[in-house]
Design an enzyme around this catalytic site. Structure first.
Site, PDB file in Angstrom:
ATOM      1  N   GLY A 146      59.813 -11.954  10.768  1.00 47.89           N
ATOM      2  CA  GLY A 146      60.311 -11.604  12.099  1.00 47.89           C
ATOM      3  C   GLY A 146      59.304 -10.823  12.934  1.00 47.89           C
ATOM      4  O   GLY A 146      59.608 -10.402  14.041  1.00 47.89           O
ATOM      5  N   HIS A 151      69.809 -21.086  13.470  1.00 51.66           N
ATOM      6  CA  HIS A 151      68.752 -21.171  12.470  1.00 51.66           C
ATOM      7  C   HIS A 151      69.331 -21.932  11.280  1.00 51.66           C
ATOM      8  O   HIS A 151      70.259 -21.458  10.631  1.00 51.66           O
ATOM      9  CB  HIS A 151      68.315 -19.763  12.051  1.00 51.66           C
ATOM     10  CG  HIS A 151      67.324 -19.751  10.915  1.00 51.66           C
ATOM     11  ND1 HIS A 151      66.061 -19.233  11.036  1.00 51.66           N
ATOM     12  CD2 HIS A 151      67.425 -20.196   9.640  1.00 51.66           C
ATOM     13  CE1 HIS A 151      65.422 -19.369   9.883  1.00 51.66           C
ATOM     14  NE2 HIS A 151      66.236 -19.946   9.013  1.00 51.66           N
ATOM     15  N   LYS A 198      67.320 -12.059   9.190  1.00 45.64           N
ATOM     16  CA  LYS A 198      68.625 -12.577   8.762  1.00 45.64           C
ATOM     17  C   LYS A 198      69.495 -11.492   8.139  1.00 45.64           C
ATOM     18  O   LYS A 198      69.005 -10.672   7.373  1.00 45.64           O
ATOM     19  CB  LYS A 198      68.409 -13.676   7.713  1.00 45.64           C
ATOM     20  CG  LYS A 198      67.593 -14.831   8.214  1.00 45.64           C
ATOM     21  CD  LYS A 198      67.064 -15.655   7.056  1.00 45.64           C
ATOM     22  CE  LYS A 198      66.058 -16.682   7.575  1.00 45.64           C
ATOM     23  NZ  LYS A 198      65.295 -17.295   6.485  1.00 45.64           N
ATOM     24  N   GLU A 251      62.425 -24.275   7.538  1.00 45.77           N
ATOM     25  CA  GLU A 251      63.239 -23.599   8.541  1.00 45.77           C
ATOM     26  C   GLU A 251      63.216 -24.385   9.844  1.00 45.77           C
ATOM     27  O   GLU A 251      62.150 -24.775  10.321  1.00 45.77           O
ATOM     28  CB  GLU A 251      62.710 -22.177   8.777  1.00 45.77           C
ATOM     29  CG  GLU A 251      62.817 -21.313   7.540  1.00 45.77           C
ATOM     30  CD  GLU A 251      62.677 -19.819   7.826  1.00 45.77           C
ATOM     31  OE1 GLU A 251      63.258 -19.028   7.066  1.00 45.77           O
ATOM     32  OE2 GLU A 251      61.990 -19.452   8.812  1.00 45.77           O
ATOM     33  N   ASN A 303      58.692 -21.828   4.337  1.00 42.25           N
ATOM     34  CA  ASN A 303      58.437 -20.716   3.429  1.00 42.25           C
ATOM     35  C   ASN A 303      58.186 -21.293   2.047  1.00 42.25           C
ATOM     36  O   ASN A 303      59.016 -22.019   1.508  1.00 42.25           O
ATOM     37  CB  ASN A 303      59.612 -19.745   3.399  1.00 42.25           C
ATOM     38  CG  ASN A 303      59.728 -18.980   4.705  1.00 42.25           C
ATOM     39  OD1 ASN A 303      58.721 -18.616   5.310  1.00 42.25           O
ATOM     40  ND2 ASN A 303      60.934 -18.753   5.165  1.00 42.25           N
ATOM     41  N   ARG A 317      58.170 -20.320  -1.079  1.00 43.50           N
ATOM     42  CA  ARG A 317      58.578 -19.377  -2.137  1.00 43.50           C
ATOM     43  C   ARG A 317      60.100 -19.447  -2.295  1.00 43.50           C
ATOM     44  O   ARG A 317      60.767 -20.129  -1.542  1.00 43.50           O
ATOM     45  CB  ARG A 317      58.185 -17.968  -1.719  1.00 43.50           C
ATOM     46  CG  ARG A 317      58.752 -17.656  -0.328  1.00 43.50           C
ATOM     47  CD  ARG A 317      58.672 -16.206   0.050  1.00 43.50           C
ATOM     48  NE  ARG A 317      58.846 -15.995   1.456  1.00 43.50           N
ATOM     49  CZ  ARG A 317      60.001 -15.885   2.089  1.00 43.50           C
ATOM     50  NH1 ARG A 317      61.139 -16.023   1.434  1.00 43.50           N
ATOM     51  NH2 ARG A 317      60.059 -15.689   3.382  1.00 43.50           N
ATOM     52  N   ARG A 325      73.909  -9.573   3.295  1.00 46.24           N
ATOM     53  CA  ARG A 325      72.871  -8.674   2.783  1.00 46.24           C
ATOM     54  C   ARG A 325      73.309  -7.243   3.076  1.00 46.24           C
ATOM     55  O   ARG A 325      73.535  -6.889   4.231  1.00 46.24           O
ATOM     56  CB  ARG A 325      71.545  -8.908   3.494  1.00 46.24           C
ATOM     57  CG  ARG A 325      71.007 -10.314   3.354  1.00 46.24           C
ATOM     58  CD  ARG A 325      69.600 -10.365   3.938  1.00 46.24           C
ATOM     59  NE  ARG A 325      69.099 -11.730   3.971  1.00 46.24           N
ATOM     60  CZ  ARG A 325      67.834 -12.053   4.176  1.00 46.24           C
ATOM     61  NH1 ARG A 325      66.937 -11.099   4.385  1.00 46.24           N
ATOM     62  NH2 ARG A 325      67.444 -13.319   4.190  1.00 46.24           N
TER      63      ARG A 325
HETATM   64  P1  ADP Z   1      59.235 -15.330  10.718  1.00 41.27           P
HETATM   65  O1  ADP Z   1      58.221 -16.143  10.007  1.00 41.27           O
HETATM   66  O2  ADP Z   1      58.698 -14.045  11.218  1.00 41.27           O
HETATM   67  O3  ADP Z   1      60.534 -15.208   9.976  1.00 41.27           O
HETATM   68  P2  ADP Z   1      60.230 -17.565  12.287  1.00 41.27           P
HETATM   69  O4  ADP Z   1      59.253 -18.472  12.919  1.00 41.27           O
HETATM   70  O5  ADP Z   1      60.874 -18.015  11.017  1.00 41.27           O
HETATM   71  O6  ADP Z   1      59.549 -16.138  12.063  1.00 41.27           O
HETATM   72  O7  ADP Z   1      61.378 -17.179  13.327  1.00 41.27           O
HETATM   73  C1  ADP Z   1      62.333 -16.201  13.008  1.00 41.27           C
HETATM   74  C2  ADP Z   1      63.462 -16.240  14.010  1.00 41.27           C
HETATM   75  O8  ADP Z   1      62.960 -16.068  15.345  1.00 41.27           O
HETATM   76  C3  ADP Z   1      64.250 -17.520  14.053  1.00 41.27           C
HETATM   77  O9  ADP Z   1      65.250 -17.584  13.070  1.00 41.27           O
HETATM   78  C4  ADP Z   1      64.830 -17.463  15.458  1.00 41.27           C
HETATM   79  O10 ADP Z   1      65.932 -16.584  15.527  1.00 41.27           O
HETATM   80  C5  ADP Z   1      63.706 -16.831  16.270  1.00 41.27           C
HETATM   81  N1  ADP Z   1      62.853 -17.870  16.889  1.00 41.27           N
HETATM   82  C6  ADP Z   1      61.666 -18.310  16.442  1.00 41.27           C
HETATM   83  N2  ADP Z   1      61.157 -19.272  17.260  1.00 41.27           N
HETATM   84  C7  ADP Z   1      62.035 -19.444  18.255  1.00 41.27           C
HETATM   85  C8  ADP Z   1      62.100 -20.287  19.420  1.00 41.27           C
HETATM   86  N3  ADP Z   1      61.140 -21.149  19.720  1.00 41.27           N
HETATM   87  N4  ADP Z   1      63.195 -20.183  20.217  1.00 41.27           N
HETATM   88  C9  ADP Z   1      64.193 -19.296  19.924  1.00 41.27           C
HETATM   89  N5  ADP Z   1      64.193 -18.486  18.865  1.00 41.27           N
HETATM   90  C10 ADP Z   1      63.137 -18.538  18.024  1.00 41.27           C
END
Ligand code: ADP
Length: 453
Positions: A165, A208, A237, A275, A290, A292, A337
């Site tokens: 995040g 998500h 999350k 994801e 991810n 892992r 969680r």
């Molecule tokens: P991290 O690797 O830091 O977990 P992610 O790329 O998995 O980051 O994104 C984490 C969260 O950020 C997603 O679950 C979503 O809530 C938000 N997010 C990421 N990209 C977008 C996007 N293009 N539009 C809207 N929300 C996004």
């Protein structure tokens, strides 16, 4: 099969991995920091080695000490858990060079998916839909802005090396974009040692949705259904469930096929997660992979009956995975969680001594935790102290079980998020499954605060 596995982690996931090893008749080695001397993973492992002082960079992230611990104890494999070194390609390489099996994908697979910009490019090349955005990293603010204008605001600027995040910034207009772009670059550089960023269209109210992937070295690669992880706070999350309330068999087929296609395109081996974001209009996009085991893996384990950690171990040992087709999904599963945090103080961590600890139980209730009465939650690591996972024949039954579980989960001495989670479970929007990643900032915002008596 391995004789002895070292677990390069702490907390509930270290215990989780020890359990899988014991079931498979494999000996275990715990490593721990000085702050974790009294931890259960140390007590339950066959062997244990102190690897340094409390800060993770002095212990759980110290690669030479972990390798030395494996060599001294005669471990022939290392399970990295999640976080810490789990997605560190260099660590996987060093394990291999030391003749120790890294229980996870290859360093190359970790590297491809660890760089989000490269992962996007790989997915595009294989026909997997990605969120509209720049084809790769962008260096100059003018070029990035031109893309943003073409895509239309809002957009999100993401660190290629980001994770957990962190390293993301939303921009709603050109002015904000120019400011945010420079900040994102310098933040990415200081947080990840890599200033590379790219720009994506920002979806306003997506869900998500992620697919659990499992692949082996015999050419098998499947998904084990999705998890809906839309209830988040600051892109982190908090609650996960499966099946997604937004899912239909036809959509699962399309998204699941895309997820498997993406994983197969890099010959993925091990457990991994694709994801994706599902937009309000039904479009779905790959976001990241991810490489892992994930925190929320028990959701899929309960839904399918497959032990994902045992599968990881089997596959790493070169065996065939025990299932080669998507298994039937049984009923409905929700995970909460539980964090040692104070929702009234902006979810500030609340470490300290747990005086009373009584976890819930009963049919269809699983609790993964490393804490106990008398345990002192250290301030150095993640604030998650337990995961409660409930399974029902359908969503209302799973929800009812979760409400009861949270209601009868007694933790005294520290402040936890249990009452907050209980409020979410009782919320009419959540009960209808109407959630998206901004839920706790919009319809659910009032749930963050303690109701006035
Ligand atoms: P991290 O690797 O830091 O977990 P992610 O790329 O998995 O980051 O994104 C984490 C969260 O950020 C997603 O679950 C979503 O809530 C938000 N997010 C990421 N990209 C977008 C996007 N293009 N539009 C809207 N929300 C996004």
């Amino acid at each position: 099969m391995f004789k002895k596995i070292l677990i390069a982690n702490r907390g509930e996931i270290a215990l989780r991995v020890i359990r899988a090893c014991r079931e498979l008749g494999i000996e275990t080695v715990a490593v721990y920091s000085e702050a974790d001397r009294e931890s259960l993973h140390v007590r339950f492992a066959d062997d244990d080695v102190c690897i340094g002082s409390a800060p993770a960079r002095e212990s759980y992230l110290k690669i030479p000490r972990i390798i030395a611990a494996a060599e001294i104890t005669g471990a022939d494999a290392i399970h990295p858990g999640y976080g810490f070194l789990a997605e560190n390609a260099e660590f996987a390489e060093i394990c291999a060079a030391s003749k120790i099996t890294f229980i996870g994908p290859t360093p190359e697979q970790i590297r491809t998916m660890g760089d989000k910009a490269q992962a996007r490019a790989t997915m595009i090349a294989n026909g997997v839909p990605v969120v509209p955005g720049t084809p790769g990293p962008v260096e100059e603010v003018e070029d990035a802005l031109a893309y943003a204008v073409k895509m239309g605001f809002p957009v999100i600027i993401k660190a290629a090396a980001g994770g957990g995040g962190k390293g993301m910034r939303v921009a709603r207009d050109a002015d904000e974009f120019t400011r945010s772009f420079q900040m994102a670059r310098s933040e990415a550089l200081s947080a990840f040692g890599n200033g590379s960023v790219y720009v994506e269209k920002y979806l306003e109210r997506p869900r998500h949705i992620e697919f659990q992937i499992l692949g082996d070295t015999h050419g098998n690669c499947i998904h084990l259904g999705e998890r809906d992880c839309s209830v988040q706070r600051r892109h982190q999350k908090l609650i996960e469930e499966a099946p997604s309330p937004a899912m239909t068999p036809a959509l699962r087929k399309k998204m699941g096929d895309a997820a498997v296609l993406g994983a197969k395109s890099i010959n993925y081996v091990g457990a991994g997660t694709m994801e994706m974001l599902l937009d309000e209009d039904g479009s779905y996009y790959f976001m990241e992979m991810n490489t892992r085991i994930q925190v929320e893996h028990p959701v899929t384990e309960m839904l399918t009956g497959v032990d994902l950690v045992k599968e990881q171990i089997r596959v790493a040992a070169g065996e065939k995975m025990s299932i080669t087709e998507t298994p039937p999904l049984r009923g409905h599963v929700i995970e909460c969680r539980v964090n040692a945090e104070d929702p009234a103080k902006n979810f500030q961590p609340s470490p300290g001594r747990i005086d009373v600890f009584h976890p819930p139980g009963g049919n269809g209730v699983r609790v993964d935790t490393h804490v106990y009465a008398g345990y002192i939650v250290p301030p150095f690591y993640d604030s998650m102290i337990a995961k409660v996972i409930c399974q029902g024949r359908d969503r209302p039954e799973a929800l009812a079980k979760m409400r009861l579980a949270l209601d009868t989960f007694v933790v005294q001495g520290i402040t936890t998020t249990i009452p907050f989670l209980g409020r979410v479970m009782a919320d009419p929007h959540f009960a209808r499954g109407e959630v998206h990643t901004k839920f706790l900032e919009t319809d659910g915002a009032h749930l963050m605060a303690e109701p006035k008596p």
